[in-house]
Each structure stands twice: as structure tokens, then as C-alpha cells.
Design an enzyme around this catalytic site. Structure first.
Site, mmCIF file in Angstrom:
data_model
loop_
_atom_site.group_PDB
_atom_site.id
_atom_site.type_symbol
_atom_site.label_atom_id
_atom_site.label_comp_id
_atom_site.label_asym_id
_atom_site.label_seq_id
_atom_site.Cartn_x
_atom_site.Cartn_y
_atom_site.Cartn_z
ATOM 1 N N ARG A 175 0.804 -1.221 0.000
ATOM 2 C CA ARG A 175 0.000 0.000 0.000
ATOM 3 C C ARG A 175 0.840 1.276 0.000
ATOM 4 N NH1 ARG A 175 -2.327 -3.382 -1.688
ATOM 5 N NH2 ARG A 175 -4.082 -4.514 -0.814
ATOM 6 N N SER A 224 -10.125 0.100 4.242
ATOM 7 C CA SER A 224 -9.277 -0.290 5.378
ATOM 8 C C SER A 224 -8.591 0.937 5.970
ATOM 9 C CB SER A 224 -8.203 -1.282 4.930
ATOM 10 O OG SER A 224 -8.814 -2.504 4.604
ATOM 11 N N GLU A 294 -3.438 3.292 6.847
ATOM 12 C CA GLU A 294 -3.456 3.146 5.378
ATOM 13 C C GLU A 294 -4.078 4.395 4.749
ATOM 14 O OE1 GLU A 294 -4.660 -0.596 3.678
ATOM 15 O OE2 GLU A 294 -5.545 0.388 1.932
HETATM 16 C C1 LIG Z 1 -15.323 0.603 0.047
HETATM 17 C C2 LIG Z 1 -13.836 0.668 -0.192
HETATM 18 C C3 LIG Z 1 -13.154 -0.480 -0.521
HETATM 19 C C4 LIG Z 1 -11.757 -0.436 -0.743
HETATM 20 N N1 LIG Z 1 -11.100 -1.591 -1.078
HETATM 21 C C5 LIG Z 1 -9.779 -1.545 -1.337
HETATM 22 C C6 LIG Z 1 -9.065 -2.737 -1.716
HETATM 23 O O1 LIG Z 1 -9.622 -3.801 -1.854
HETATM 24 N N2 LIG Z 1 -7.732 -2.628 -1.938
HETATM 25 C C7 LIG Z 1 -7.067 -1.452 -1.813
HETATM 26 O O2 LIG Z 1 -5.855 -1.427 -2.036
HETATM 27 N N3 LIG Z 1 -7.711 -0.315 -1.464
HETATM 28 C C8 LIG Z 1 -9.043 -0.330 -1.223
HETATM 29 N N4 LIG Z 1 -9.683 0.837 -0.863
HETATM 30 C C9 LIG Z 1 -8.933 2.088 -0.708
HETATM 31 C C10 LIG Z 1 -8.894 2.983 -1.962
HETATM 32 O O3 LIG Z 1 -9.996 2.711 -2.814
HETATM 33 C C11 LIG Z 1 -7.593 2.813 -2.733
HETATM 34 O O4 LIG Z 1 -6.490 3.195 -1.942
HETATM 35 C C12 LIG Z 1 -7.596 3.655 -4.023
HETATM 36 O O5 LIG Z 1 -6.603 3.197 -4.903
HETATM 37 C C13 LIG Z 1 -7.402 5.137 -3.773
HETATM 38 O O6 LIG Z 1 -7.605 5.812 -5.007
HETATM 39 P P1 LIG Z 1 -8.234 7.277 -5.028
HETATM 40 O O7 LIG Z 1 -8.200 7.760 -6.419
HETATM 41 O O8 LIG Z 1 -9.558 7.286 -4.362
HETATM 42 O O9 LIG Z 1 -7.152 8.049 -4.162
HETATM 43 P P2 LIG Z 1 -7.307 9.261 -3.136
HETATM 44 O O10 LIG Z 1 -7.941 8.803 -1.878
HETATM 45 O O11 LIG Z 1 -7.927 10.431 -3.809
HETATM 46 O O12 LIG Z 1 -5.753 9.547 -2.877
HETATM 47 C C14 LIG Z 1 -4.920 8.552 -2.321
HETATM 48 C C15 LIG Z 1 -3.455 8.964 -2.515
HETATM 49 O O13 LIG Z 1 -3.146 8.961 -3.908
HETATM 50 C C16 LIG Z 1 -2.645 10.244 -4.303
HETATM 51 N N5 LIG Z 1 -3.081 10.476 -5.693
HETATM 52 C C17 LIG Z 1 -4.305 10.265 -6.232
HETATM 53 N N6 LIG Z 1 -4.281 10.543 -7.565
HETATM 54 C C18 LIG Z 1 -3.017 10.955 -7.857
HETATM 55 C C19 LIG Z 1 -2.366 11.393 -9.048
HETATM 56 N N7 LIG Z 1 -2.993 11.491 -10.219
HETATM 57 N N8 LIG Z 1 -1.052 11.744 -8.970
HETATM 58 C C20 LIG Z 1 -0.397 11.672 -7.778
HETATM 59 N N9 LIG Z 1 -0.962 11.286 -6.628
HETATM 60 C C21 LIG Z 1 -2.257 10.918 -6.663
HETATM 61 C C22 LIG Z 1 -3.224 11.223 -3.286
HETATM 62 O O14 LIG Z 1 -2.435 12.387 -3.206
HETATM 63 C C23 LIG Z 1 -3.167 10.366 -2.026
HETATM 64 O O15 LIG Z 1 -1.871 10.391 -1.493
HETATM 65 C C24 LIG Z 1 -11.073 0.801 -0.632
HETATM 66 C C25 LIG Z 1 -11.789 1.974 -0.316
HETATM 67 C C26 LIG Z 1 -13.156 1.909 -0.106
HETATM 68 C C27 LIG Z 1 -13.902 3.183 0.180
#
Ligand SMILES: Cc1cc2nc3c(=O)[nH]c(=O)nc-3n(C[C@H](O)[C@H](O)[C@H](O)COP(=O)(O)OP(=O)(O)OC[C@H]3O[C@@H](n4cnc5c(N)ncnc54)[C@H](O)[C@@H]3O)c2cc1C
Length: 302
Positions: A175, A224, A294
Site C-alpha cells: 500500500r 481499510s 493506510e
Molecule cells: C469501500 C472501499 C473499498 C476499498 N477496497 C480496497 C481494496 O480492496 N484494496 C485497496 O488497495 N484499497 C481499497 N480501498 C482504498 C482505496 O480505494 C484505494 O487506496 C484507491 O486506490 C485510492 O484511489 P483514489 O483515487 O480514491 O485516491 P485518493 O484517496 O484520492 O488519494 C490517495 C493517494 O493517492 C494520491 N493520488 C491520487 N491521484 C493521484 C495522481 N494522479 N497523482 C499523484 N498522486 C495521486 C493522493 O495524493 C493520495 O496520497 C477501498 C476503499 C473503499 C472506500
């Protein structure tokens, strides 16, 4: 704020919003406003913006789909950049390789891959974030993660310089990655394996079903809360420590999965954060394990 806001607004038009409330841009539905919220329409506009604000030493935060982020109630002092839907293209490069914009949602990538007979991307149908977020978090589930299908990324730094980075130049860990915080991911090239639509669709369904059975859905959460990087899964440690029924105000812990913290409707971000601290302290005291967060917490403390 030293910037000439009127001038900035003139230059960037509707891409730039002052004091934009961030609660609608994250899964918790929480958080105050960003001083400056910027949604670039294209790379050139992003470069122009970065050059403009660079002079003022602003702290820049990149938001993806906000599915892993808790934004504090007093908002973000500085700049929040969220790539617009113009960064959501997906195109086929070769029969097993695709190029995707960083703002595209993971499940759309999974569906595109399925439509084009590309396997190994089924797990993306279970992750509610964007590709940019998935790369920064090295997101994954059920034995897969994005590092295993990523060939390269295109990024831009805070000075507006663009570069391509290959997978073997990035250190991926559970992660997370060692990518510098100032890089904005623009796009990625992903490589899978050729398979059949039918098999891929069955795999997607199987994974989605597994998720539904083990994790709550339709709730305001960031998934998580703590990393599963100890001998025991975080939810086990939380349960063993008797923390699974703790709450702070309307910030609760999911009954279905006690590593999922939930805004039950009227929670404040500070309630979620207090609950996080409470659980972490209790688990440390009862098990000796220091849980690592996380989710990302951003914004001003006050
Ligand atoms: C219901 C639910 C289930 C989930 N299940 C999983 C799972 O099974 N496995 C898992 O790994 N995660 C899971 N997650 C967590 C989450 O979905 C992941 O971490 C996801 O990849 C985050 O993506 P995001 O675009 O929403 O990132 P954000 O929350 O918007 O950002 C996360 C990080 O990424 C950075 N970031 C985002 N976009 C960019 C970009 N273009 N350039 C540089 N930095 C960037 C942000 O600055 C931040 O540091 C879950 C979340 C929820 C709500």
C-alpha cells in the site's frame, strides 16, 4: 495569501475555484474547503498553473477519487488539484496493453480490459479509486496489486516538467511506493494477459462477490483504515483488543468489517480521527502492535 486571486481566476476560469468545499470529493463526505481548488482541463493548463503558483511556495495536494482520504474539518490551506475527466482516456496499445489516464476509475479500466479480452485487471473492479490513487497506494486485493500490471507512468513535477518512469524504477511496497510526493501522475501503461471475455467476466464477478460478502457497501468510508502489514490482519487486532464497538460521536466502526471506519451521517472528520487514535492506542496497549495508517489524512489541524 500572496497570489492575486482575481488574476488567477481570469487566467484559469472555471477550472479554478476558491474555497471549494471538499466534502463532495471524498468517500467519507467530510472535510472543509480548499483555499484553491484546481481541476485542470489538460496538461498545458496544469503546467501553466503549476508555474504560476510555484512562486508562492504553496503546499499542493493531489486528490484522486477520494476513496482513501480523510479531509480535516478546517479544510486544506493551500492548493488541491484534482484531474478533470479529460484525464480519463483509455486506449488499446497492443492486444494485452492499454494506456489509461490517471483520473479514470479502476473499475472502468477493468471493464475496458474485459471488453478487449485482457485478463489480470479483474481485481480493479473491486477498488473504488482512480488509477492515480491506485498507483500511489499500490492498491490491490486477492493476491493482485497494480505493481504487477504496471509498465510505466507519465508524471509531472511541481515545476511542470514531464517525465516517464518505468516500473523497475519505482519501489513498490504494501500500500505504497517511493514516488516523490510532488509528482502528479498523468497516465499509466498497464499490461495484462490475453484471455476470453467470458472467463474475465466470471473472475470479475467472483471477486466482486467475495468483496460483498466480507466488506460493507453503501457506506461513507475510506476502506481499510489501517494497513494489513503485521502477522495478524488489522481487523483481527482491533477485534481482539475489544475495539470493534468503539465510536466517537457519529464516527463508528463497521459491524461487518472492523477495519472500516464509517461516517454514520453526521460525523465530523475530527470524530473519525479521534476514533483512529483511540483504536490505535488501545491496540498498542493490548497487543503491543503499532498499527500503521493506510488512509491519508490531509488538511489543517485547526
Ligand atoms: C469501500 C472501499 C473499498 C476499498 N477496497 C480496497 C481494496 O480492496 N484494496 C485497496 O488497495 N484499497 C481499497 N480501498 C482504498 C482505496 O480505494 C484505494 O487506496 C484507491 O486506490 C485510492 O484511489 P483514489 O483515487 O480514491 O485516491 P485518493 O484517496 O484520492 O488519494 C490517495 C493517494 O493517492 C494520491 N493520488 C491520487 N491521484 C493521484 C495522481 N494522479 N497523482 C499523484 N498522486 C495521486 C493522493 O495524493 C493520495 O496520497 C477501498 C476503499 C473503499 C472506500
Amino acid at each position: 495569501m500572496n497570489l492575486n486571486i482575481d488574476l488567477l481566476q481570469k487566467k484559469f476560469g472555471k477550472s479554478l475555484i476558491i474555497k471549494e468545499n471538499l466534502s463532495k470529493y471524498n468517500w467519507f463526505n467530510l472535510g472543509g474547503p480548499a483555499d484553491i481548488f484546481f481541476r485542470p482541463e489538460n496538461k498545458d493548463q496544469l503546467v501553466k498553473f503549476l508555474k504560476e503558483i510555484r512562486k508562492n511556495n504553496y503546499k499542493i495536494y493531489i486528490l484522486g477519487a477520494g476513496s482513501n482520504t480523510l479531509i480535516r474539518d478546517s479544510g486544506v490551506k493551500g492548493v488541491v488539484i484534482k484531474l478533470s475527466s479529460k484525464f480519463s482516456d483509455i486506449r488499446l496499445l497492443e492486444k494485452d496493453t492499454i494506456e489509461v489516464g490517471a483520473a479514470v476509475l479502476d473499475r472502468k479500466v477493468s471493464d475496458f480490459a474485459q471488453n478487449n479480452d485482457i485478463s489480470s485487471m479483474e481485481f480493479l473492479s473491486c477498488i473504488p479509486g482512480s488509477i492515480g490513487g491506485a498507483i500511489i497506494m499500490n492498491s490491490g486485493c486477492y493476491g493482485s496489486d497494480i505493481s504487477k500490471i504496471l509498465l510505466s507512468i507519465k508524471v509531472i513535477d511541481e515545476n511542470g516538467n514531464e517525465k516517464e518512469i518505468k516500473n523497475d524504477e519505482i519501489k513498490f511496497y504494501y500500500r505504497g511506493t517511493n514516488l516523490p510526493k510532488n509528482y502528479i501522475i498523468l497516465s499509466a501503461i498497464l499490461k495484462g494477459t490475453v484471455s476470453s471475455k467470458q472467463l474475465i467476466s466470471e473472475k470479475q464477478e467472483e471477486l466482486i462477490q467475495r468483496k460483498k460478502e466480507s466488506q460493507p457497501s453503501q457506506i461513507k468510508t475510506a476502506g481499510s483504515t489501517f494497513k494489513n502489514n503485521n502477522d495478524k490482519k488489522a481487523w483481527m487486532l482491533i477485534k481482539e483488543s475489544g475495539c470493534d464497538k468503539l465510536s466517537v460521536g457519529e464516527a463508528k466502526i463497521s459491524e461487518k468489517h472492523c477495519n472500516f471506519f464509517v461516517n454514520n451521517g453526521k460525523a465530523k472528520a475530527s470524530d473519525i480521527e479521534k476514533l483512529i487514535h483511540k483504536v490505535k492506542k488501545e491496540v498498542q496497549a493490548k497487543t503491543g502492535v503499532s498499527l500503521e495508517l493506510e488512509i491519508k489524512i490531509i488538511g489543517n489541524e485547526k
